[in-house]
Motif scaffolding. Sequence first.
Motif, PDB file in Angstrom:
ATOM      1  N   LYS A  31      11.186 -30.149 -20.776  1.00 62.77           N
ATOM      2  CA  LYS A  31      11.907 -29.966 -19.505  1.00 62.77           C
ATOM      3  C   LYS A  31      11.410 -28.746 -18.737  1.00 62.77           C
ATOM      4  CE  LYS A  31      16.233 -32.166 -20.830  1.00 62.77           C
ATOM      5  NZ  LYS A  31      17.660 -31.958 -21.113  1.00 62.77           N
ATOM      6  N   ARG A  32      10.943 -27.729 -19.461  1.00 61.94           N
ATOM      7  CA  ARG A  32      10.524 -26.478 -18.818  1.00 61.94           C
ATOM      8  C   ARG A  32       9.013 -26.352 -18.696  1.00 61.94           C
ATOM      9  NH1 ARG A  32      13.785 -22.111 -18.235  1.00 61.94           N
ATOM     10  NH2 ARG A  32      12.168 -20.733 -19.044  1.00 61.94           N
ATOM     11  N   GLY A  33       8.305 -27.429 -18.887  1.00 63.20           N
ATOM     12  CA  GLY A  33       6.857 -27.396 -18.704  1.00 63.20           C
ATOM     13  C   GLY A  33       6.113 -26.552 -19.717  1.00 63.20           C
ATOM     14  N   GLY A  34       6.638 -26.475 -20.943  1.00 62.84           N
ATOM     15  CA  GLY A  34       5.968 -25.725 -21.993  1.00 62.84           C
ATOM     16  C   GLY A  34       6.426 -24.289 -22.141  1.00 62.84           C
ATOM     17  N   TYR A  35       7.364 -23.869 -21.311  1.00 62.39           N
ATOM     18  CA  TYR A  35       7.901 -22.513 -21.418  1.00 62.39           C
ATOM     19  C   TYR A  35       9.094 -22.513 -22.364  1.00 62.39           C
ATOM     20  CZ  TYR A  35       4.944 -21.418 -17.481  1.00 62.39           C
ATOM     21  OH  TYR A  35       3.850 -21.234 -16.675  1.00 62.39           O
ATOM     22  N   CYS A  36       9.227 -21.426 -23.103  1.00 62.95           N
ATOM     23  CA  CYS A  36      10.283 -21.301 -24.102  1.00 62.95           C
ATOM     24  C   CYS A  36      11.651 -21.593 -23.494  1.00 62.95           C
ATOM     25  CB  CYS A  36      10.254 -19.892 -24.696  1.00 62.95           C
ATOM     26  SG  CYS A  36      11.486 -19.655 -25.998  1.00 62.95           S
ATOM     27  N   PRO A  37      12.391 -22.544 -24.086  1.00 62.49           N
ATOM     28  CA  PRO A  37      13.717 -22.861 -23.563  1.00 62.49           C
ATOM     29  C   PRO A  37      14.754 -21.774 -23.853  1.00 62.49           C
ATOM     30  CG  PRO A  37      13.256 -24.190 -25.501  1.00 62.49           C
ATOM     31  CD  PRO A  37      12.007 -23.418 -25.184  1.00 62.49           C
ATOM     32  N   CYS A  38      14.388 -20.817 -24.684  1.00 62.67           N
ATOM     33  CA  CYS A  38      15.305 -19.734 -25.050  1.00 62.67           C
ATOM     34  C   CYS A  38      15.167 -18.516 -24.147  1.00 62.67           C
ATOM     35  CB  CYS A  38      15.037 -19.314 -26.493  1.00 62.67           C
ATOM     36  SG  CYS A  38      15.163 -20.657 -27.667  1.00 62.67           S
ATOM     37  N   ARG A  39      14.276 -18.579 -23.197  1.00 64.48           N
ATOM     38  CA  ARG A  39      14.027 -17.443 -22.300  1.00 64.48           C
ATOM     39  C   ARG A  39      14.283 -17.845 -20.854  1.00 64.48           C
ATOM     40  NH1 ARG A  39      13.079 -12.978 -25.587  1.00 64.48           N
ATOM     41  NH2 ARG A  39      11.714 -13.610 -27.262  1.00 64.48           N
ATOM     42  N   ARG A  40      14.771 -16.928 -20.074  1.00 68.31           N
ATOM     43  CA  ARG A  40      14.984 -17.190 -18.643  1.00 68.31           C
ATOM     44  C   ARG A  40      13.684 -17.162 -17.865  1.00 68.31           C
ATOM     45  NH1 ARG A  40      20.382 -14.513 -16.285  1.00 68.31           N
ATOM     46  NH2 ARG A  40      21.794 -15.838 -17.454  1.00 68.31           N
ATOM     47  N   GLU A  41      12.830 -16.219 -18.224  1.00 74.32           N
ATOM     48  CA  GLU A  41      11.579 -16.035 -17.499  1.00 74.32           C
ATOM     49  C   GLU A  41      10.623 -17.186 -17.786  1.00 74.32           C
ATOM     50  OE1 GLU A  41      12.334 -13.804 -20.073  1.00 74.32           O
ATOM     51  OE2 GLU A  41      13.586 -12.497 -18.864  1.00 74.32           O
ATOM     52  N   MET A  42       9.842 -17.533 -16.784  1.00 74.41           N
ATOM     53  CA  MET A  42       8.798 -18.534 -16.964  1.00 74.41           C
ATOM     54  C   MET A  42       7.488 -17.892 -16.529  1.00 74.41           C
ATOM     55  SD  MET A  42      10.787 -21.970 -15.695  1.00 74.41           S
ATOM     56  CE  MET A  42       9.410 -23.072 -15.956  1.00 74.41           C
ATOM     57  N   ASN A  43       6.797 -17.283 -17.506  1.00 74.41           N
ATOM     58  CA  ASN A  43       5.512 -16.651 -17.240  1.00 74.41           C
ATOM     59  C   ASN A  43       4.629 -16.822 -18.475  1.00 74.41           C
ATOM     60  OD1 ASN A  43       6.108 -14.458 -19.102  1.00 74.41           O
ATOM     61  ND2 ASN A  43       7.436 -13.613 -17.514  1.00 74.41           N
ATOM     62  N   GLU A  44       3.428 -16.304 -18.420  1.00 74.33           N
ATOM     63  CA  GLU A  44       2.488 -16.497 -19.528  1.00 74.33           C
ATOM     64  C   GLU A  44       3.018 -15.941 -20.853  1.00 74.33           C
ATOM     65  OE1 GLU A  44      -0.265 -18.453 -19.729  1.00 74.33           O
ATOM     66  OE2 GLU A  44       0.540 -19.059 -17.795  1.00 74.33           O
ATOM     67  N   ASP A  45       3.871 -14.932 -20.791  1.00 72.63           N
ATOM     68  CA  ASP A  45       4.422 -14.354 -22.017  1.00 72.63           C
ATOM     69  C   ASP A  45       5.431 -15.282 -22.690  1.00 72.63           C
ATOM     70  OD1 ASP A  45       2.877 -12.128 -21.568  1.00 72.63           O
ATOM     71  OD2 ASP A  45       4.537 -10.865 -20.897  1.00 72.63           O
ATOM     72  N   THR A  46       6.021 -16.209 -21.925  1.00 75.48           N
ATOM     73  CA  THR A  46       7.032 -17.111 -22.480  1.00 75.48           C
ATOM     74  C   THR A  46       6.535 -18.541 -22.629  1.00 75.48           C
ATOM     75  OG1 THR A  46       8.019 -17.556 -20.306  1.00 75.48           O
ATOM     76  CG2 THR A  46       8.924 -15.701 -21.571  1.00 75.48           C
ATOM     77  N   LYS A  47       5.251 -18.746 -22.406  1.00 69.86           N
ATOM     78  CA  LYS A  47       4.652 -20.071 -22.622  1.00 69.86           C
ATOM     79  C   LYS A  47       4.491 -20.257 -24.137  1.00 69.86           C
ATOM     80  CE  LYS A  47       2.248 -23.506 -20.553  1.00 69.86           C
ATOM     81  NZ  LYS A  47       2.685 -24.325 -19.479  1.00 69.86           N
ATOM     82  N   CYS A  48       4.905 -21.406 -24.647  1.00 65.77           N
ATOM     83  CA  CYS A  48       4.848 -21.668 -26.084  1.00 65.77           C
ATOM     84  C   CYS A  48       3.388 -21.794 -26.541  1.00 65.77           C
ATOM     85  CB  CYS A  48       5.593 -22.958 -26.391  1.00 65.77           C
ATOM     86  SG  CYS A  48       5.849 -23.267 -28.141  1.00 65.77           S
ATOM     87  N   MET A  49       3.012 -21.160 -27.484  1.00 65.54           N
ATOM     88  CA  MET A  49       3.534 -20.212 -28.438  1.00 65.54           C
ATOM     89  C   MET A  49       3.595 -18.855 -27.721  1.00 65.54           C
ATOM     90  SD  MET A  49       1.813 -19.629 -32.217  1.00 65.54           S
ATOM     91  CE  MET A  49       2.259 -21.211 -32.851  1.00 65.54           C
ATOM     92  N   CYS A  50       4.783 -18.305 -27.627  1.00 69.87           N
ATOM     93  CA  CYS A  50       5.033 -17.133 -26.788  1.00 69.87           C
ATOM     94  C   CYS A  50       4.313 -15.870 -27.286  1.00 69.87           C
ATOM     95  CB  CYS A  50       6.526 -16.870 -26.682  1.00 69.87           C
ATOM     96  SG  CYS A  50       7.297 -16.286 -28.205  1.00 69.87           S
ATOM     97  N   LYS A  51       4.197 -14.936 -26.394  1.00 71.16           N
ATOM     98  CA  LYS A  51       3.527 -13.666 -26.711  1.00 71.16           C
ATOM     99  C   LYS A  51       4.214 -12.948 -27.868  1.00 71.16           C
ATOM    100  CE  LYS A  51       2.266  -9.202 -24.763  1.00 71.16           C
ATOM    101  NZ  LYS A  51       2.372  -8.310 -23.624  1.00 71.16           N
ATOM    102  N   GLU A  52       5.542 -12.965 -27.874  1.00 71.08           N
ATOM    103  CA  GLU A  52       6.284 -12.293 -28.939  1.00 71.08           C
ATOM    104  C   GLU A  52       5.875 -12.840 -30.312  1.00 71.08           C
ATOM    105  OE1 GLU A  52      10.884 -11.517 -30.406  1.00 71.08           O
ATOM    106  OE2 GLU A  52      10.510 -12.989 -28.834  1.00 71.08           O
ATOM    107  N   PHE A  53       5.809 -14.150 -30.445  1.00 72.96           N
ATOM    108  CA  PHE A  53       5.446 -14.736 -31.740  1.00 72.96           C
ATOM    109  C   PHE A  53       3.973 -14.527 -32.055  1.00 72.96           C
ATOM    110  CE2 PHE A  53       4.898 -18.443 -34.726  1.00 72.96           C
ATOM    111  CZ  PHE A  53       5.644 -17.889 -35.751  1.00 72.96           C
TER     112      PHE A  53
END
Length: 66
Positions: free
Chosen positions: A21-43
């Motif tokens: 639904k979010r185009g590959g962005y983490c559904p657990c984050r509000r922000e939609m940027n390269e840092d929250t694209k799955c596999m996210c920067k945090e992980f």
Amino acid sequence: MKITLNPNQEVVDVVKEGLKKRGGYCPCRREMNEDTKCMCKEFREQIADPDFEGFCHCMLYYKSKD
């Protein structure tokens, strides 16, 4: 190092639907940027640590030390 999907299929299904639904962005984050694209920067940073073992923020992936 080994990265696997969460063994709980219900969690995997919910997170994958959210990603879809979010185009590959983490559904657990509000922000939609390269840092929250799955596999996210945090992980990605967590798995770079050889001592880290655990789930990513949204619980989709698990990194084991094995």
